[in-house]
Design a protein around this motif. Structure first.
Motif, PDB file in Angstrom:
ATOM      1  N   SER A 124       7.804  15.973 -11.102  1.00  0.00           N
ATOM      2  CA  SER A 124       6.967  16.390  -9.993  1.00  0.00           C
ATOM      3  C   SER A 124       7.827  17.033  -8.914  1.00  0.00           C
ATOM      4  O   SER A 124       8.945  16.576  -8.650  1.00  0.00           O
TER       5      SER A 124
ATOM      6  N   LYS B 189       7.736  17.946  -4.918  1.00  0.00           N
ATOM      7  CA  LYS B 189       7.085  17.725  -3.619  1.00  0.00           C
ATOM      8  C   LYS B 189       7.921  18.437  -2.566  1.00  0.00           C
ATOM      9  O   LYS B 189       8.990  17.982  -2.196  1.00  0.00           O
TER      10      LYS B 189
ATOM     11  N   PHE C  50       9.482  11.839  -1.249  1.00  0.00           N
ATOM     12  CA  PHE C  50       8.762  11.445  -2.458  1.00  0.00           C
ATOM     13  C   PHE C  50       8.763   9.925  -2.454  1.00  0.00           C
ATOM     14  O   PHE C  50       9.808   9.290  -2.369  1.00  0.00           O
TER      15      PHE C  50
ATOM     16  N   ARG D 286       4.037   5.935  -4.210  1.00  0.00           N
ATOM     17  CA  ARG D 286       2.693   6.429  -4.551  1.00  0.00           C
ATOM     18  C   ARG D 286       2.800   7.707  -5.378  1.00  0.00           C
ATOM     19  O   ARG D 286       2.107   7.873  -6.384  1.00  0.00           O
ATOM     20  N   ASP D 287       3.708   8.608  -4.963  1.00  0.00           N
ATOM     21  CA  ASP D 287       3.932   9.838  -5.729  1.00  0.00           C
ATOM     22  C   ASP D 287       4.466   9.521  -7.129  1.00  0.00           C
ATOM     23  O   ASP D 287       4.076  10.155  -8.112  1.00  0.00           O
TER      24      ASP D 287
ATOM     25  N   ASP E 239       1.676   8.330  -9.322  1.00  0.00           N
ATOM     26  CA  ASP E 239       0.878   9.494  -9.740  1.00  0.00           C
ATOM     27  C   ASP E 239       1.576  10.241 -10.872  1.00  0.00           C
ATOM     28  O   ASP E 239       0.927  10.664 -11.836  1.00  0.00           O
TER      29      ASP E 239
ATOM     30  N   VAL F 253      12.221  13.879 -10.394  1.00  0.00           N
ATOM     31  CA  VAL F 253      11.694  14.062  -9.050  1.00  0.00           C
ATOM     32  C   VAL F 253      12.478  15.182  -8.380  1.00  0.00           C
ATOM     33  O   VAL F 253      13.713  15.163  -8.363  1.00  0.00           O
TER      34      VAL F 253
ATOM     35  N   SER G 174      12.448  17.009  -4.625  1.00  0.00           N
ATOM     36  CA  SER G 174      11.836  16.834  -3.321  1.00  0.00           C
ATOM     37  C   SER G 174      12.652  17.490  -2.221  1.00  0.00           C
ATOM     38  O   SER G 174      13.881  17.370  -2.191  1.00  0.00           O
TER      39      SER G 174
END
Length: 107
Positions: free
Chosen positions: A45, A47, A53, A56-57, A60, A80, A82
């Motif tokens: 992901s 962000k 990050f 909760r992220d 998800d 991740v 970010s």
């Protein structure tokens, strides 16, 4: 970090994935090859927001990664990326910030 330092020696393709409803959408999917992979190495992901990050992220991302065809959750890593760092308690295979992204692009 250099691209050669990635934990997946046979990484051959990176793209994104989403289903026909665009829910979920996975920003990064790394595979051994494309367009049809034999092995999915990671789901990730991006962000690019002012806040880090967070858990909760990460939750998800875990839910979305389970939807990616061919991804084996116990084997595949989570990635991740970010702008503002990561504030997570769970394990990820790789966490990149802006300097890492620019460094990889320059290679």
């Amino acid at each position: 970090m250099e691209l050669s330092d990635l934990p997946w020696a046979d990484l051959g393709a990176v793209g994104g994935w989403w289903n026909r409803r665009f829910d979920p959408e996975v920003d990064l999917v790394g595979a051994d090859r494309g367009p049809v992979a034999n092995r999915i190495h990671f789901a990730g992901s991006i962000k690019w927001l002012n806040g880090p990050f967070d858990d909760r992220d990460l939750a998800d991302l875990r839910r979305a990664a389970n939807e990616v065809p061919g991804l084996d959750p116990p084997v595949a890593g989570l990635v991740v990326v970010s702008l503002s760092g990561a504030d997570i308690t769970g394990d990820v295979a790789l966490s990149w910030g802006p300097d890492d992204v620019v460094g990889a692009w320059r290679q």
